[in-house]
Design an enzyme around this catalytic site. Structure first.
Site, PDB file in Angstrom:
ATOM      1  N   HIS A  91       0.824  -1.218   0.000  1.00 47.75           N
ATOM      2  CA  HIS A  91       0.000   0.000   0.000  1.00 47.75           C
ATOM      3  C   HIS A  91       0.861   1.274   0.000  1.00 47.75           C
ATOM      4  O   HIS A  91       0.750   2.124  -0.886  1.00 47.75           O
ATOM      5  CB  HIS A  91      -0.890   0.035   1.246  1.00 47.75           C
ATOM      6  CG  HIS A  91      -1.810  -1.133   1.410  1.00 47.75           C
ATOM      7  ND1 HIS A  91      -2.899  -1.331   0.598  1.00 47.75           N
ATOM      8  CD2 HIS A  91      -1.814  -2.148   2.298  1.00 47.75           C
ATOM      9  CE1 HIS A  91      -3.539  -2.420   0.990  1.00 47.75           C
ATOM     10  NE2 HIS A  91      -2.908  -2.933   2.010  1.00 47.75           N
TER      11      HIS A  91
HETATM   12  C1  BDR Z   1      -2.851   1.251   5.235  1.00 49.85           C
HETATM   13  O1  BDR Z   1      -3.105   0.711   6.527  1.00 49.85           O
HETATM   14  C2  BDR Z   1      -1.907   0.482   7.209  1.00 49.85           C
HETATM   15  O2  BDR Z   1      -1.961  -0.676   8.002  1.00 49.85           O
HETATM   16  C3  BDR Z   1      -0.836   0.433   6.158  1.00 49.85           C
HETATM   17  O3  BDR Z   1       0.400   0.850   6.679  1.00 49.85           O
HETATM   18  C4  BDR Z   1      -1.347   1.356   5.087  1.00 49.85           C
HETATM   19  O4  BDR Z   1      -0.939   2.681   5.311  1.00 49.85           O
HETATM   20  C5  BDR Z   1      -3.532   0.367   4.217  1.00 49.85           C
HETATM   21  O5  BDR Z   1      -4.909   0.344   4.437  1.00 49.85           O
END
Ligand code: BDR
Ligand code: CA
Length: 326
Positions: free
Chosen positions: A251
């Site tokens: 992500h």
């Molecule tokens: C986001 O949620 C977090 O756990 C990750 O680091 C990312 O920024 C994804 O939904």
């Protein structure tokens, strides 16, 4: 000129991978880093940030500030089941052969400014130039807006990993983690008129890092950064297996990659608002994708990244972790 970056982050395994990408990319200079409560507490996120810097050893150390310790109006929801109790796959506990800690506790050299003030200060150093990449809940950004919205308007770009525009969420059926944790902050930032590039789950879900691909690449350059990445990602791969995915979803690295190279995606201006009232819909990103004349819709609040050149992104990411020509 290098792109001056400020990274607002809650490290977090994928945050740490995004920071490796940023700190090893010659086209940008990471000027400042602000931490925020999210994946784990802000104390742990800040400690993790210095662990990452200890391993990466950048030539110029960015200024680091500890940011907000809780969302604007709610208690913190964190994600140790995804990122490990320490936020970095429990590597704080790992021992070397002689019994010493493999990753000793780093020294924390913090800015006297808090997170929101460091954001405003860094914009002041690079007016009209700074690219801010937000990888966690948007609490620091909302507080900076409350303190000085005119200064915030001098950001060149604001790239946000957050939201689920046309796909299900990852915390609830409709909400993505960063928006879910602090929906009030996300709502304020999206309503701000800042030049937002939203990088939602819709495209980050297409950037999957399989364990075998990472292992093969890290074997090419057996340095301390590779060992750190291998240690930290163990938990990430376990979690991916638990939820039936073929690897770690990158992500935050995708958002960072788009900050460095916007041609990795294309953008569509969309009115996106964030639900703060709903019982079932807390943190939902409500995007106006109706097929009606643009003039009949509310104006766009951001440009949403639609589609990812996933292979090109993965090549860039792996190359920064470990150049194939090592
Ligand atoms: C986001 O949620 C977090 O756990 C990750 O680091 C990312 O920024 C994804 O939904
Ligand atoms: Ca994050």
């Amino acid at each position: 000129m290098k792109i001056p970056l400020l990274v607002d982050t809650d490290p977090g395994i994928d945050d740490a991978l995004a920071l490796v990408l940023a700190l090893r990319s010659p086209q940008c200079s990471v000027e400042s880093i602000t931490t925020v409560a999210g994946n784990v507490s802000v104390e742990r996120c800040t400690l993790n940030m210095f662990r990452i810097l200890d391993v990466l050893k950048p030539e110029r150390l960015p200024v680091v500030s500890r940011g907000a310790d809780k969302p604007l109006a709610r208690s913190l929801v964190s994600a140790p089941h995804v990122h490990g109790d320490d936020g970095l796959g429990n590597l704080a506990e790992l021992k070397a052969a002689d019994g010493s800690l493999r990753y000793p506790r780093p020294r924390l050299t913090l800015s006297p400014l808090d997170g929101p003030d460091l954001i405003l200060d860094t914009i002041g150093r690079f007016p009209g130039e700074l690219v801010l990449v937000a990888l966690g809940p948007l609490t620091n950004l909302a507080l900076a807006l409350q303190r000085d919205a005119r200064r915030m308007a001098l950001l060149r770009r604001l790239v946000i990993m957050g939201g689920a525009v046309g796909v299900p969420g990852n915390v609830t059926p409709v909400a993505e983690f960063n928006f879910y944790v602090d929906p009030e902050a996300a709502a304020q930032v999206l309503a701000s008129g800042l030049p937002i590039e939203l990088v939602p789950l819709d495209i980050t879900r297409n950037a999957i890092l399989p364990r075998s691909v990472l292992q093969k690449r890290l074997a090419v350059c057996p340095d301390p950064v590779s060992r750190f990445v291998a240690d930290m990602t163990q938990r990430g791969f376990e979690f991916a297996e638990e939820i039936g995915e073929g690897g770690i979803t990158l992500h935050d690295p995708v958002a960072l990659g788009i900050a460095l190279d916007p041609s990795l995606t294309h953008f569509e201006p969309v009115h996106v608002a964030v639900e703060c009232e709903g019982v079932l819909t807390r943190g939902m990103s409500v995007a106006d994708l109706r097929m009606i004349a643009a003039g009949r819709k509310a104006p766009a609040t951001c440009r949403v990244a639609r589609g990812l050149r996933a292979d090109t992104f993965l090549d860039l990411f792996l190359d920064r972790l470990c150049p194939a020509s090592w």
